[in-house]
Design a protein around this motif. Sequence first.
Motif, PDB file in Angstrom:
ATOM      1  N   UNK A 237      31.441   5.154  56.358  1.00 56.73           N
ATOM      2  CA  UNK A 237      32.302   6.315  56.556  1.00 56.73           C
ATOM      3  C   UNK A 237      32.636   7.004  55.232  1.00 56.73           C
ATOM      4  N   UNK A 238      32.917   6.220  54.211  1.00 54.52           N
ATOM      5  CA  UNK A 238      33.203   6.768  52.891  1.00 54.52           C
ATOM      6  C   UNK A 238      32.011   7.576  52.385  1.00 54.52           C
ATOM      7  N   UNK A 239      30.834   6.989  52.445  1.00 53.18           N
ATOM      8  CA  UNK A 239      29.631   7.637  51.924  1.00 53.18           C
ATOM      9  C   UNK A 239      29.322   8.919  52.692  1.00 53.18           C
ATOM     10  N   UNK A 240      29.377   8.849  54.009  1.00 58.25           N
ATOM     11  CA  UNK A 240      29.035  10.017  54.822  1.00 58.25           C
ATOM     12  C   UNK A 240      30.057  11.145  54.661  1.00 58.25           C
ATOM     13  N   UNK A 241      31.327  10.797  54.537  1.00 55.89           N
ATOM     14  CA  UNK A 241      32.355  11.827  54.394  1.00 55.89           C
ATOM     15  C   UNK A 241      32.168  12.585  53.086  1.00 55.89           C
ATOM     16  N   UNK A 242      31.827  11.858  52.022  1.00 55.85           N
ATOM     17  CA  UNK A 242      31.583  12.504  50.726  1.00 55.85           C
ATOM     18  C   UNK A 242      30.371  13.425  50.784  1.00 55.85           C
ATOM     19  N   UNK A 243      29.269  12.946  51.346  1.00 59.46           N
ATOM     20  CA  UNK A 243      28.046  13.764  51.414  1.00 59.46           C
ATOM     21  C   UNK A 243      28.262  14.983  52.307  1.00 59.46           C
ATOM     22  N   UNK A 244      29.051  14.835  53.385  1.00 57.93           N
ATOM     23  CA  UNK A 244      29.366  15.976  54.244  1.00 57.93           C
ATOM     24  C   UNK A 244      30.077  17.067  53.456  1.00 57.93           C
ATOM     25  N   UNK A 245      31.128  16.711  52.739  1.00 58.89           N
ATOM     26  CA  UNK A 245      31.863  17.698  51.952  1.00 58.89           C
ATOM     27  C   UNK A 245      31.004  18.332  50.878  1.00 58.89           C
ATOM     28  N   UNK A 246      30.207  17.506  50.174  1.00 61.85           N
ATOM     29  CA  UNK A 246      29.359  18.025  49.106  1.00 61.85           C
ATOM     30  C   UNK A 246      28.298  18.971  49.662  1.00 61.85           C
ATOM     31  N   UNK A 247      27.712  18.623  50.804  1.00 66.01           N
ATOM     32  CA  UNK A 247      26.680  19.476  51.420  1.00 66.01           C
ATOM     33  C   UNK A 247      27.269  20.826  51.828  1.00 66.01           C
ATOM     34  N   UNK A 248      28.478  20.827  52.386  1.00 60.44           N
ATOM     35  CA  UNK A 248      29.119  22.091  52.776  1.00 60.44           C
ATOM     36  C   UNK A 248      29.352  22.981  51.556  1.00 60.44           C
ATOM     37  N   UNK A 249      29.816  22.390  50.466  1.00 64.04           N
ATOM     38  CA  UNK A 249      30.084  23.165  49.256  1.00 64.04           C
ATOM     39  C   UNK A 249      28.782  23.724  48.672  1.00 64.04           C
ATOM     40  N   UNK A 250      27.727  22.909  48.621  1.00 61.32           N
ATOM     41  CA  UNK A 250      26.473  23.347  48.001  1.00 61.32           C
ATOM     42  C   UNK A 250      25.727  24.362  48.854  1.00 61.32           C
ATOM     43  N   UNK A 251      25.854  24.274  50.171  1.00 65.60           N
ATOM     44  CA  UNK A 251      25.216  25.281  51.033  1.00 65.60           C
ATOM     45  C   UNK A 251      26.024  26.584  51.061  1.00 65.60           C
ATOM     46  N   UNK A 252      27.288  26.517  50.717  1.00 66.95           N
ATOM     47  CA  UNK A 252      28.196  27.655  50.585  1.00 66.95           C
ATOM     48  C   UNK A 252      28.641  28.260  51.910  1.00 66.95           C
ATOM     49  N   UNK A 253      27.751  28.341  52.898  1.00 68.97           N
ATOM     50  CA  UNK A 253      28.165  28.926  54.173  1.00 68.97           C
ATOM     51  C   UNK A 253      27.605  28.116  55.332  1.00 68.97           C
ATOM     52  N   UNK A 254      28.187  28.322  56.498  1.00 67.83           N
ATOM     53  CA  UNK A 254      27.815  27.530  57.671  1.00 67.83           C
ATOM     54  C   UNK A 254      26.416  27.864  58.175  1.00 67.83           C
ATOM     55  N   UNK A 255      25.964  29.099  57.989  1.00 65.04           N
ATOM     56  CA  UNK A 255      24.633  29.476  58.457  1.00 65.04           C
ATOM     57  C   UNK A 255      23.563  28.646  57.755  1.00 65.04           C
ATOM     58  N   UNK A 256      23.682  28.519  56.445  1.00 68.68           N
ATOM     59  CA  UNK A 256      22.732  27.713  55.681  1.00 68.68           C
ATOM     60  C   UNK A 256      22.853  26.237  56.038  1.00 68.68           C
ATOM     61  N   UNK A 257      24.099  25.755  56.162  1.00 63.54           N
ATOM     62  CA  UNK A 257      24.337  24.348  56.495  1.00 63.54           C
ATOM     63  C   UNK A 257      23.744  23.996  57.857  1.00 63.54           C
ATOM     64  N   UNK A 258      23.970  24.849  58.856  1.00 61.93           N
ATOM     65  CA  UNK A 258      23.486  24.564  60.209  1.00 61.93           C
ATOM     66  C   UNK A 258      21.973  24.695  60.307  1.00 61.93           C
ATOM     67  N   UNK A 259      21.397  25.619  59.562  1.00 64.92           N
ATOM     68  CA  UNK A 259      19.939  25.730  59.532  1.00 64.92           C
ATOM     69  C   UNK A 259      19.326  24.451  58.973  1.00 64.92           C
ATOM     70  N   UNK A 260      19.940  23.909  57.903  1.00 66.26           N
ATOM     71  CA  UNK A 260      19.479  22.635  57.338  1.00 66.26           C
ATOM     72  C   UNK A 260      19.688  21.500  58.328  1.00 66.26           C
ATOM     73  N   UNK A 261      20.779  21.579  59.084  1.00 64.44           N
ATOM     74  CA  UNK A 261      21.059  20.541  60.077  1.00 64.44           C
ATOM     75  C   UNK A 261      19.982  20.514  61.161  1.00 64.44           C
TER      76      UNK A 261
END
Length: 458
Positions: free
Chosen positions: A290-314
Amino acid sequence: MGITTTIESFFKKVLPSPFVITVLLTLLTIFIAFFFTEAPTKKNHFLTILSYWESGIWNNNLLVFAYQMMLILVLGHILVLSKPLDALIMKLISGVTNTGNAFLLVSVATLLVSFFNWGLGLIFVAILARKVAGSAQLRGFKINCLLVGASGYVGLMIWHGGISGSVPLKVAERVHLASLMSVVSTPELIAQVPDSIAFDQTVSSSFNLMLFSILLILIPAVLYFIGKRVGVTPANLSVYKNPIQTTQNASGTEKLDTSNILGIGFGTLVLAAFFYQYFNAIGSLAITPNLLNFFVLGLALVLHKNFASFLSAHFESIKGASGILIQFPLYFGIMGIMKKSGRVVQISDFFVSIATTRTLPILTSFSAGLANIFVPSDGGQSAIQGPIVIESALKLGVPLPKMILALSYGDQITNMLQPFWALPLLGITPLKAREILPYILVLMLVGVFVFVTGLLLF
């Protein structure tokens, strides 16, 4: 390397798809339980075994574990598809000028990144290897693309002893060990099981870090040695393009999807919650899924900058988790049969009868390696073998942290024989498993030597 070609042909002929292997193992477990365990009184033996199987499939704790492993893979993939990491890859390959430093860059990168997060390592280095080969092609110097591909897979040889290793992560969770053993062992043995085994006893122990450091030096050296003795391979690769697509000319509520302020703001909120919730855990190295995944989730959101990019990667990343989604519950069903039919206790008694305190970790590691060939899923395998390892260790008095690492080493090393997790690498590069197998077999032998020697001497 004629012998590696022979081995590759053998595995190609005898090994069916991973899903078929899971089904066959399920049927074999049912068969063994039916004919080699005592039938319950006044109940249909076969139907009772099927009830064991069904209850194992829907074991709540194990389903949580499966979802955690899926998130490690998916979130790692999402992270590496962000523009900053794509730019980092381009920066790294700018220094590649010949075959030698190509192998050095790819192998060191995959070892370091996979030690942190195996999901991130799988995709990051697959893209890195593809771009290294493409860069060599564009800049006019020749390299062995097959060896570069093999260099990008060696991270799967060390990942289970790393920060995202599923067994070290799970045993660091409170009461996981006791819950794993609750249906198997006697109350006396369960009382000996610790509440948890922290990372400083497994992943960040001086023993594990020493073996990792040795491999971090030895693997690139072996690759460089091989590279000096094999020819180059012609490459005809198209330029690799990041598959992420974002909405152009957004209007109305679509602007929320493309808003950098909202995307970065929410990612920052996740990271703030992460540091508040896990600050003490990080300091004490109590790393959990949970610790590892929560950190990577937050970092991925920040680096993708917007939800469109994040969801496309998802959407791109979720494809790689399909095997975990459908196969893990079947492995948990096997575990349910093994536990409730008493086979776990019988197998652990066998290991205790033939092993000593010194040899049990070696036998555990080899058995884990053998199991991984047929069950190319660390979670499914550890769910089945974990109780056996714990019970055997308690009966012989072998330290549990050492046994956890022995299980992890055995599981990870035979990924070089059964490259189930190489599918992302093979899809991106694109190479065939049989083309890189001769090289990764040599690297596997190096790993076996290092791990076995370490388990014997320390």
